[in-house]
Motif scaffolding. Structure first.
Motif, PDB file in Angstrom:
ATOM      1  N   ASP A 100       4.922  12.581   1.886  1.00 55.49           N
ATOM      2  CA  ASP A 100       3.953  11.543   2.235  1.00 55.49           C
ATOM      3  C   ASP A 100       3.636  10.610   1.080  1.00 55.49           C
ATOM      4  N   ASP A 101       4.085  10.942  -0.120  1.00 52.07           N
ATOM      5  CA  ASP A 101       3.825  10.088  -1.282  1.00 52.07           C
ATOM      6  C   ASP A 101       4.837   8.954  -1.331  1.00 52.07           C
ATOM      7  N   LEU A 102       4.330   7.733  -1.454  1.00 54.55           N
ATOM      8  CA  LEU A 102       5.213   6.578  -1.541  1.00 54.55           C
ATOM      9  C   LEU A 102       5.944   6.570  -2.876  1.00 54.55           C
ATOM     10  N   ASP A 103       7.204   6.169  -2.818  1.00 54.61           N
ATOM     11  CA  ASP A 103       8.039   6.074  -4.015  1.00 54.61           C
ATOM     12  C   ASP A 103       8.767   4.735  -3.947  1.00 54.61           C
ATOM     13  N   MET A 104       8.127   3.698  -4.474  1.00 56.72           N
ATOM     14  CA  MET A 104       8.615   2.333  -4.332  1.00 56.72           C
ATOM     15  C   MET A 104       8.836   1.697  -5.700  1.00 56.72           C
ATOM     16  N   PRO A 105       9.734   0.707  -5.767  1.00 57.29           N
ATOM     17  CA  PRO A 105       9.998   0.046  -7.056  1.00 57.29           C
ATOM     18  C   PRO A 105       9.079  -1.140  -7.297  1.00 57.29           C
ATOM     19  N   GLY A 106       8.940  -1.507  -8.559  1.00 54.46           N
ATOM     20  CA  GLY A 106       8.330  -2.762  -8.955  1.00 54.46           C
ATOM     21  C   GLY A 106       6.936  -3.003  -8.422  1.00 54.46           C
ATOM     22  N   VAL A 107       6.758  -4.164  -7.777  1.00 49.23           N
ATOM     23  CA  VAL A 107       5.444  -4.576  -7.292  1.00 49.23           C
ATOM     24  C   VAL A 107       4.955  -3.705  -6.146  1.00 49.23           C
ATOM     25  N   LEU A 108       5.823  -2.873  -5.565  1.00 50.95           N
ATOM     26  CA  LEU A 108       5.416  -1.978  -4.477  1.00 50.95           C
ATOM     27  C   LEU A 108       4.893  -0.639  -4.985  1.00 50.95           C
ATOM     28  N   ALA A 109       4.973  -0.399  -6.281  1.00 54.80           N
ATOM     29  CA  ALA A 109       4.531   0.888  -6.822  1.00 54.80           C
ATOM     30  C   ALA A 109       3.056   1.169  -6.570  1.00 54.80           C
ATOM     31  N   PRO A 110       2.135   0.173  -6.637  1.00 54.96           N
ATOM     32  CA  PRO A 110       0.716   0.486  -6.416  1.00 54.96           C
ATOM     33  C   PRO A 110       0.327   0.601  -4.942  1.00 54.96           C
ATOM     34  N   ILE A 111       1.280   0.489  -4.019  1.00 55.17           N
ATOM     35  CA  ILE A 111       0.963   0.480  -2.587  1.00 55.17           C
ATOM     36  C   ILE A 111       0.574   1.883  -2.113  1.00 55.17           C
ATOM     37  N   GLU A 112      -0.460   1.948  -1.274  1.00 53.20           N
ATOM     38  CA  GLU A 112      -0.863   3.160  -0.586  1.00 53.20           C
ATOM     39  C   GLU A 112      -1.004   2.851   0.906  1.00 53.20           C
ATOM     40  N   ILE A 113      -0.669   3.815   1.756  1.00 51.92           N
ATOM     41  CA  ILE A 113      -0.774   3.643   3.194  1.00 51.92           C
ATOM     42  C   ILE A 113      -1.895   4.539   3.712  1.00 51.92           C
ATOM     43  N   VAL A 114      -2.856   3.918   4.374  1.00 52.93           N
ATOM     44  CA  VAL A 114      -3.999   4.630   4.944  1.00 52.93           C
ATOM     45  C   VAL A 114      -3.958   4.454   6.454  1.00 52.93           C
ATOM     46  N   GLU A 115      -4.099   5.538   7.189  1.00 49.21           N
ATOM     47  CA  GLU A 115      -4.090   5.463   8.650  1.00 49.21           C
ATOM     48  C   GLU A 115      -5.496   5.150   9.145  1.00 49.21           C
ATOM     49  N   GLY A 116      -5.586   4.140   9.999  1.00 52.42           N
ATOM     50  CA  GLY A 116      -6.862   3.761  10.574  1.00 52.42           C
ATOM     51  C   GLY A 116      -7.256   4.670  11.726  1.00 52.42           C
ATOM     52  N   PRO A 117      -8.456   4.496  12.248  1.00 56.33           N
ATOM     53  CA  PRO A 117      -8.913   5.310  13.379  1.00 56.33           C
ATOM     54  C   PRO A 117      -8.190   4.930  14.661  1.00 56.33           C
ATOM     55  N   PRO A 118      -8.130   5.815  15.654  1.00 59.34           N
ATOM     56  CA  PRO A 118      -7.517   5.463  16.939  1.00 59.34           C
ATOM     57  C   PRO A 118      -8.246   4.291  17.578  1.00 59.34           C
ATOM     58  N   ALA A 119      -7.477   3.339  18.110  1.00 57.89           N
ATOM     59  CA  ALA A 119      -8.063   2.144  18.709  1.00 57.89           C
ATOM     60  C   ALA A 119      -7.216   1.708  19.884  1.00 57.89           C
ATOM     61  N   GLY A 120      -7.862   1.029  20.843  1.00 59.79           N
ATOM     62  CA  GLY A 120      -7.156   0.501  21.995  1.00 59.79           C
ATOM     63  C   GLY A 120      -6.952   1.535  23.076  1.00 59.79           C
ATOM     64  N   VAL A 121      -6.302   1.081  24.130  1.00 55.63           N
ATOM     65  CA  VAL A 121      -6.048   1.954  25.279  1.00 55.63           C
ATOM     66  C   VAL A 121      -5.102   3.079  24.906  1.00 55.63           C
ATOM     67  N   GLU A 122      -4.091   2.775  24.084  1.00 61.26           N
ATOM     68  CA  GLU A 122      -3.105   3.775  23.700  1.00 61.26           C
ATOM     69  C   GLU A 122      -3.551   4.626  22.516  1.00 61.26           C
ATOM     70  N   GLN A 123      -4.738   4.328  21.958  1.00 55.78           N
ATOM     71  CA  GLN A 123      -5.266   5.089  20.819  1.00 55.78           C
ATOM     72  C   GLN A 123      -4.271   5.138  19.663  1.00 55.78           C
ATOM     73  N   ARG A 124      -3.750   3.968  19.308  1.00 59.37           N
ATOM     74  CA  ARG A 124      -2.811   3.860  18.195  1.00 59.37           C
ATOM     75  C   ARG A 124      -3.581   3.829  16.881  1.00 59.37           C
ATOM     76  N   ARG A 125      -3.045   4.495  15.880  1.00 59.80           N
ATOM     77  CA  ARG A 125      -3.657   4.545  14.557  1.00 59.80           C
ATOM     78  C   ARG A 125      -2.946   3.523  13.667  1.00 59.80           C
ATOM     79  N   MET A 126      -3.580   2.389  13.486  1.00 61.02           N
ATOM     80  CA  MET A 126      -2.992   1.290  12.741  1.00 61.02           C
ATOM     81  C   MET A 126      -2.817   1.665  11.268  1.00 61.02           C
ATOM     82  N   ALA A 127      -1.666   1.314  10.705  1.00 59.30           N
ATOM     83  CA  ALA A 127      -1.398   1.568   9.292  1.00 59.30           C
ATOM     84  C   ALA A 127      -2.022   0.465   8.447  1.00 59.30           C
ATOM     85  N   VAL A 128      -2.809   0.855   7.463  1.00 56.41           N
ATOM     86  CA  VAL A 128      -3.475  -0.090   6.569  1.00 56.41           C
ATOM     87  C   VAL A 128      -2.823   0.017   5.194  1.00 56.41           C
ATOM     88  N   ILE A 129      -2.423  -1.125   4.651  1.00 56.98           N
ATOM     89  CA  ILE A 129      -1.700  -1.186   3.380  1.00 56.98           C
ATOM     90  C   ILE A 129      -2.698  -1.506   2.281  1.00 56.98           C
TER      91      ILE A 129
END
Length: 498
Positions: A100-129
């Motif tokens: 689950d740990d991101l391993d990205m080069p260059g300017v993408l190294a500080p990126i983290e992915i946070v899952e949002g709360p379930p939303a909408g009819v399908e209860q999709r958990r939006m990915a927050v960058i």
């Protein structure tokens, strides 16, 4: 069509910024000192030196001043000699621990992915960058749209007006800092069609017929598959202020981003003509990032999803630890990532403007092995900042006009047109319009076995045929590649990236 295009940064005097003015003035001091002492030989020498300093400071070469080129070249040389420009993933070094740990080069190294709360009819958990270095948050949506290839003039005008409305809606709440519109065009790998043939060819059909159909399918890749993404970037300072009213801390930030996504989605499915807007979940975004670095991996993911329907033990998701490349190298004029390499170019927007859909020809791959990408970024100015910049541009233009009038210099048509544009921009800002200075980044990606310089030349030719002037982003190909191909909200307009 865009009009009233002005440069995002206007100099204080004759187009010069404060730093340039300080350097030019400071370099002239030896001349005045020599004049006061009547040392004429020194005056001539210092005048030549001053002229050289002015040329190095003021005259732009390929989008940068000579001083800027020297600084960039020195930084690139240091990064190359120290090995900072080469990235090796933890998986390649045998140090992979958490998938689950991101391993990205260059300017993408500080990126983290946070899952949002379930939303909408399908209860999709939006990915927050979350970008900890730039202190920004971003969300990405996949857009289904019919495109502009078959649209008439009235429909194109409607799309252009809707795009303006999209920027205005994003700026109304003073939350969104940037909007990224990305389109990736890849020759169709026919993965879905191949699966359909395998599932629908009857058992009574000869084996040679099935094999022949599938082989002809692979050799007949005449179509192009396009993927469209929209990324919204919100700075932490604005998001934290609004999050206090919607739950505070992380929950408040998630709720605020969901509200912004709902507003933007309404505009996209309205006048913009999008048939579907799906805010990506974390697994979907990981797959998009993976195919951004390795376009050839898409067929394998499609087959994995098909096999998952028959056997639920088959893994379909791409772990974030493996979503990035295993090895990258940043050269002066191209970027190498795994078995692929990419050239990225920006465009010089014409002063006369352009029509909606003019970049469509740039997205057409020249061969079946090539992928083309185009990203349009709209940095949105806050109203107070926009008013200040418009006033500064008006002051600079008026001062220059007054100096020309005092010196008896004729005012050219270009200067008069620039003055009219600044007046129109001020009028529109007073009526509540939004100030944005868009820029475009285009790229071509091919396997390492292909001559990358030749495909870069073809990309430049396609840009010129579309009516634009290309400019290769030398010594910044790694960051430019991410902006053009990876929808994670990385921008070139933020200081420190270019």
């Amino acid at each position: 069509m865009f009009r009233n295009f002005t440069h995002p940064e206007t100099g204080w005097l004759f187009g010069l910024g404060p730093t340039q003015l300080a350097i030019v003035i400071a370099a002239s001091f030896p001349i005045w000192i020599s004049l006061s002492n009547q040392r004429w030989a020194a005056v001539g020498i210092f005048t030549l030196i001053w002229g050289l300093v002015v040329v190095l400071t003021v005259v732009p070469l390929g989008g940068r001043s000579s001083t800027g080129w020297m600084i960039a070249a020195a930084a690139f040389a240091i990064a190359s000699l120290s090995g900072w420009s080469v990235f090796t993933s933890r998986a390649e070094r045998g140090r992979l621990r958490d998938l689950d740990d991101l391993d990205m080069p260059g300017v993408l190294a500080p990126i983290e992915i946070v899952e949002g709360p379930p939303a909408g009819v399908e209860q999709r958990r939006m990915a927050v960058i979350k970008n900890t270095a730039a202190r920004t948050w971003a969300i990405t949506a996949r857009i289904q749209h019919f495109g502009t290839a078959m649209a008439d003039e009235s429909e194109l005008a409607r799309y252009a007006s809707a795009l303006t409305d999209l920027v205005d809606v994003a700026a109304q709440g003073e939350m969104v800092e940037e909007i990224h519109l990305m389109v990736r065009a890849t020759p169709d790998d026919c993965a879905e069609r191949e699966l359909w043939l395998r599932n629908h060819i009857t058992d009574t059909a000869p084996d040679t017929a099935a094999a022949t159909n599938i082989e002809l399918l692979r050799w007949g890749q005449a179509g192009t598959r396009t993927e469209s993404f929209l990324t919204i970037v919100v700075p932490e300072a604005r998001l934290a202020r609004e999050a206090k009213h919607l739950g505070g801390h992380l929950a408040g930030r998630m709720n605020t981003l969901i509200t912004v996504a709902t507003e933007i989605g309404t505009v996209l499915t309205g006048a913009m003509g999008a048939t579907d807007v799906a805010w990506l979940t974390s697994p979907e975004l990981a797959a998009v990032v993976r195919t951004g670095f390795a376009p050839g991996d898409r067929a394998g993911l499609i087959h994995a999803h098909h096999q998952h329907q028959l056997d639920n033990t088959v893994v379909t998701d791409v772990p974030w630890a493996l979503a990035g490349p295993t090895h990258t190298t940043s050269a002066v004029r191209h970027y190498t990532h795994d078995a692929w390499h990419t050239i990225t170019t920006t465009l010089k927007l014409p002063e006369k403007g352009t029509t909606m859909g003019a970049l469509g020809s740039v997205l057409v791959p020249s061969q079946a092995m090539e992928r083309r990408s185009v990203t349009v970024v709209f940095p949105i100015e806050r109203q107070s900042s926009a008013d200040r910049k418009a006033s500064q541009a008006e002051f600079t233009t008026s001062l220059g006009q007054e100096l020309r009038d005092r010196l008896g210099v004729r005012t050219g048509i270009k200067d008069r047109r620039n003055k009219d544009k600044i007046d129109q921009v001020e009028t529109q800002l007073a009526l509540g319009a939004t100030l944005t200075h868009p820029y475009v980044v285009c790229s071509t990606t091919v396997p390492q076995s292909a001559p990358i310089n030749e495909f870069g030349r073809r990309l430049d030719a396609a840009i010129r045929q579309a009516g634009f002037a290309p400019q290769r982003l030398d010594m910044s190909q790694d960051c430019a590649f991410v902006t053009a191909n990876i929808p994670l909200g990385i921008s070139l307009s933020r200081k420190g990236l270019l």
